[in-house]
Write a protein that holds these residues in place. Structure first.
Motif, PDB file in Angstrom:
ATOM      1  N   THR A  97       0.831  -1.203   0.000  1.00 28.70           N
ATOM      2  CA  THR A  97       0.000   0.000   0.000  1.00 28.70           C
ATOM      3  C   THR A  97       0.865   1.252   0.000  1.00 28.70           C
ATOM      4  OG1 THR A  97      -1.763  -1.125   1.181  1.00 28.70           O
ATOM      5  CG2 THR A  97      -1.772   1.273   1.268  1.00 28.70           C
ATOM      6  N   VAL A  98       0.526   2.192  -0.847  1.00 29.78           N
ATOM      7  CA  VAL A  98       1.209   3.478  -0.891  1.00 29.78           C
ATOM      8  C   VAL A  98       0.456   4.421   0.032  1.00 29.78           C
ATOM      9  CG1 VAL A  98       1.814   5.439  -2.353  1.00 29.78           C
ATOM     10  CG2 VAL A  98       1.963   3.104  -3.258  1.00 29.78           C
ATOM     11  N   LEU A  99       1.172   5.044   0.956  1.00 30.62           N
ATOM     12  CA  LEU A  99       0.543   5.978   1.878  1.00 30.62           C
ATOM     13  C   LEU A  99       0.686   7.395   1.358  1.00 30.62           C
ATOM     14  CD1 LEU A  99       1.717   4.542   5.297  1.00 30.62           C
ATOM     15  CD2 LEU A  99      -0.482   4.251   4.170  1.00 30.62           C
ATOM     16  N   LEU A 100      -0.409   8.112   1.349  1.00 33.88           N
ATOM     17  CA  LEU A 100      -0.428   9.502   0.930  1.00 33.88           C
ATOM     18  C   LEU A 100      -0.847  10.349   2.122  1.00 33.88           C
ATOM     19  CD1 LEU A 100      -2.429   8.958  -2.366  1.00 33.88           C
ATOM     20  CD2 LEU A 100       0.048   9.164  -2.136  1.00 33.88           C
ATOM     21  N   ASN A 101      -0.059  11.361   2.431  1.00 31.66           N
ATOM     22  CA  ASN A 101      -0.428  12.244   3.526  1.00 31.66           C
ATOM     23  C   ASN A 101      -1.335  13.351   3.003  1.00 31.66           C
ATOM     24  OD1 ASN A 101       0.856  11.340   6.011  1.00 31.66           O
ATOM     25  ND2 ASN A 101       2.751  11.636   4.883  1.00 31.66           N
ATOM     26  N   CYS A 102      -2.342  13.650   3.759  1.00 30.60           N
ATOM     27  CA  CYS A 102      -3.288  14.703   3.444  1.00 30.60           C
ATOM     28  C   CYS A 102      -2.557  16.043   3.367  1.00 30.60           C
ATOM     29  CB  CYS A 102      -4.359  14.717   4.532  1.00 30.60           C
ATOM     30  SG  CYS A 102      -5.410  16.151   4.521  1.00 30.60           S
ATOM     31  N   ILE A 103      -2.798  16.828   2.323  1.00 30.63           N
ATOM     32  CA  ILE A 103      -2.115  18.107   2.146  1.00 30.63           C
ATOM     33  C   ILE A 103      -2.449  19.077   3.270  1.00 30.63           C
ATOM     34  CG2 ILE A 103      -3.841  19.148   0.618  1.00 30.63           C
ATOM     35  CD1 ILE A 103       0.003  19.542   0.412  1.00 30.63           C
ATOM     36  N   TRP A 104      -3.657  18.991   3.830  1.00 34.46           N
ATOM     37  CA  TRP A 104      -4.000  19.871   4.938  1.00 34.46           C
ATOM     38  C   TRP A 104      -3.097  19.585   6.129  1.00 34.46           C
ATOM     39  CZ3 TRP A 104      -5.290  19.780  10.012  1.00 34.46           C
ATOM     40  CH2 TRP A 104      -5.743  20.982  10.556  1.00 34.46           C
ATOM     41  N   HIS A 105      -2.931  18.308   6.462  1.00 37.55           N
ATOM     42  CA  HIS A 105      -2.074  17.955   7.592  1.00 37.55           C
ATOM     43  C   HIS A 105      -0.618  18.327   7.311  1.00 37.55           C
ATOM     44  CE1 HIS A 105      -5.573  15.533   8.768  1.00 37.55           C
ATOM     45  NE2 HIS A 105      -5.139  15.784   9.983  1.00 37.55           N
TER      46      HIS A 105
END
Length: 89
Positions: A22-30
């Motif tokens: 799984t590729v994890l993407l961090n939320c741009i807001w966070h």
């Protein structure tokens, strides 16, 4: 598969252990409102407001090449001669 996370270290560790592909993407807001603030605001001091303004311009680049060009410029402007700021590879 890609999954969006909100910088929850426990969730990131669980995905890495259980769903290794799984590729994890961090939320741009966070990233923009929490991570950068927590890690760079103090280090940049009086340059913080200029940095965060350019960060959002850079983040909104239309192409990957434009983003990379702007990001490298941002690193030069805000990373040089600042002992508390370092660019990650």
């Amino acid at each position: 598969m890609a999954t969006m996370v909100d910088e929850d270290l426990a969730m990131e560790a669980a995905y890495a252990r259980v769903l290794k592909s799984t590729v994890l993407l961090n939320c741009i807001w966070h990233l923009g409102h929490q991570n950068l603030n927590r890690n760079l605001h103090g280090a940049l001091g009086k340059d913080w407001e200029a940095f965060i303004s350019l960060f959002w311009i850079t983040r909104n680049a239309i192409t990957e090449q434009d983003f990379e060009h702007r990001w490298l410029e941002d690193i030069v402007v805000f990373g040089e001669d600042k002992p508390n700021v370092r660019a990650l590879p």
